[in-house]
Design a protein around this motif. Structure first.
Motif, PDB file in Angstrom:
ATOM      1  N   ILE A 176       0.848  -1.208   0.000  1.00 43.34           N
ATOM      2  CA  ILE A 176       0.000   0.000   0.000  1.00 43.34           C
ATOM      3  C   ILE A 176       0.880   1.254   0.000  1.00 43.34           C
ATOM      4  O   ILE A 176       0.567   2.261  -0.620  1.00 43.34           O
ATOM      5  N   LEU A 177       2.011   1.168   0.718  1.00 39.94           N
ATOM      6  CA  LEU A 177       2.874   2.353   0.841  1.00 39.94           C
ATOM      7  C   LEU A 177       4.021   2.397  -0.171  1.00 39.94           C
ATOM      8  O   LEU A 177       4.775   3.367  -0.193  1.00 39.94           O
ATOM      9  N   HIS A 178       4.152   1.364  -1.026  1.00 32.15           N
ATOM     10  CA  HIS A 178       5.410   1.228  -1.774  1.00 32.15           C
ATOM     11  C   HIS A 178       5.747   2.432  -2.666  1.00 32.15           C
ATOM     12  O   HIS A 178       6.905   2.760  -2.843  1.00 32.15           O
ATOM     13  N   ASP A 179       4.728   3.115  -3.185  1.00 34.36           N
ATOM     14  CA  ASP A 179       5.001   4.243  -4.089  1.00 34.36           C
ATOM     15  C   ASP A 179       4.762   5.600  -3.423  1.00 34.36           C
ATOM     16  O   ASP A 179       4.670   6.609  -4.124  1.00 34.36           O
ATOM     17  N   ILE A 180       4.650   5.620  -2.080  1.00 32.04           N
ATOM     18  CA  ILE A 180       4.333   6.872  -1.372  1.00 32.04           C
ATOM     19  C   ILE A 180       5.381   7.963  -1.671  1.00 32.04           C
ATOM     20  O   ILE A 180       5.067   9.155  -1.651  1.00 32.04           O
ATOM     21  N   GLY A 181       6.602   7.540  -1.992  1.00 33.41           N
ATOM     22  CA  GLY A 181       7.674   8.503  -2.277  1.00 33.41           C
ATOM     23  C   GLY A 181       7.420   9.316  -3.538  1.00 33.41           C
ATOM     24  O   GLY A 181       8.073  10.346  -3.767  1.00 33.41           O
TER      25      GLY A 181
END
Ligand SMILES: [Fe+2]
Length: 401
Positions: free
Chosen positions: A252-257
């Motif tokens: 869920i967070l992998h592309d938050i960057g």
């Protein structure tokens, strides 16, 4: 006569000295538990340490700490148990109101019972010959209404049992247990507050990740689909509960960057220039830096930082190779690439299934883990995987082979 009086005075003096020494020792014990609490991030270790001090300082046979389950506060669950004489039979769960601990959790007041007082009754289902016992509620006080009204909230119970002493626990012992139980209450309250803070922040980040993708129809739902596909592969490969949770949060967070990548690059319809690609490639490290203070597990942080690595070491940002990529990360790398191929892009429509399969096979062993690829291929022949894409795109363009 004078000699007898002197002897009595000396005995009194020495008894007084003994008591003072005992008090000093107890105070030192409370202080030591307090500093353990301040230094430790491990709630179980703090509780066990304090419980051991309680058993030791009161010369009890054993003790246990039970905490109220968060939901409806009607169930006590054993958090830690300690006995000086080795194994002891402890209750695992108990309803509030039943047994001695359940009663103390209900009324919120400490009690001590003993054989001498003929008050013995139910000792939380413990069958050994208990001769005296003490139970202290773990209470935390909070203030409402501008600091005017104090509300005591029971968090659990600490209970000590004695198989030798027939008298009730002394006032001094009860006072010491009250102090130690306050320390446990603070530790539990702090840990729960920290957990709530962490959960809230995590949910905020998850919403942010969704909002970030919603700006662009081409990436909308990407993280959610990578999550679902990864979980399916993980389940098929028999991953444990902890690894599955790492997969859920990490994907869920992998592309938050990407929040740190300018829109002009993120949404560019044409091919990226070399300079733009360098900026784009920074998103895993940006995501890692955002999530690092969250105290997420190493596995989750690795998924965020390393989801663009390749098995042969040609990926980024760390150029990890072979065994340096754990299984959960290998799963995400495959699921991420699969979703990119199975979704429309500004410059192309969804790849047909045979091309996706060929791409996966071509990358197996160099870019992707071949076992993970094989498992995904098997899943591609199922309605379960197809439904994820059908839901998103309407009548799916991803055709089952
Ligand atoms: Fe990415």
């Amino acid at each position: 006569m004078a000699g007898a009086a002197t002897g009595y005075a000396i005995a009194l003096f020495s008894k007084r000295g003994e008591m003072l020494q005992q008090k000093e020792q107890r105070l030192a014990s409370v202080l030591e538990c307090g500093s353990e609490l301040a230094a430790s991030c491990d709630l179980y270790a703090t509780i066990l340490h304090t419980l051991k001090s309680a058993v030791r300082e009161t010369s009890a046979t054993c003790g246990y700490v039970m905490l109220l389950e968060d939901q409806d506060k009607q169930l006590l669950v054993t958090e830690a148990a300690y006995g000086v004489d080795g194994e002891f039979e402890f209750p695992e769960r108990m309803e509030v109101g039943s047994g001695m601990s359940g009663y103390v959790a209900k009324v919120g007041q400490p009690i001590t019972v003993s054989e001498a007082g003929e008050e013995l009754g139910d000792f939380d289902g413990v069958t050994a010959g208990v001769r005296s016992a003490a139970s202290i509620p773990l209470v935390i006080r909070s203030y409402t209404g501008g600091g005017q009204a104090a509300v005591d909230q029971v968090l659990g119970v600490m209970t000590l049992l004695d198989l030798n002493r027939t008298e009730a626990f002394t006032d001094e012992n009860m006072e010491l247990l009250r102090m130690l139980s306050s320390l446990i209450s603070v530790a539990v309250s702090n840990a729960r507050m920290e957990e709530r803070r962490r959960t809230t922040f995590l949910l905020t980040l998850e919403s942010l990740a969704t909002a970030l993708e919603a700006r662009d129809e081409y990436t909308r739902g990407h993280s959610q689909r990578v999550c679902e596909v990864s979980m399916m592969i993980g389940e098929k490969l028999g991953l444990g509960a902890e690894a599955m949770e790492e997969l859920r949060v990490g994907t869920i967070l992998h592309d938050i960057g990407k929040i740190g990548v300018p829109d002009a690059i993120l949404n560019k319809r044409a091919k990226l220039t070399d300079e733009e690609f360098v900026v784009m490639k920074s998103h895993p490290v940006i995501g890692y830096e955002i999530c690092k203070p969250l105290m997420l597990s190493e596995g989750v942080l690795m998924i965020i930082r390393n989801h663009h690595e390749k098995l042969d070491g040609s990926g980024y940002p760390d150029g990890l190779k072979g065994g340096e990529l754990p299984l959960s990360l290998r799963i995400v790398c495959v699921a991420d690439a699969f979703d990119a191929m199975s979704s429309r892009r500004p410059y192309r429509s969804v790849m047909d299934t045979s091309t996706v399969l060929a791409e996966l096979s071509r990358g197996a062993g160099t870019q992707f883990d071949p076992v993970v690829v094989e498992n995904l291929k098997e899943l591609m022949a199922t309605d379960r995987l197809l439904d994820i894409y059908r839901l998103h795109w309407g009548e799916t363009e991803l055709k089952v082979a």
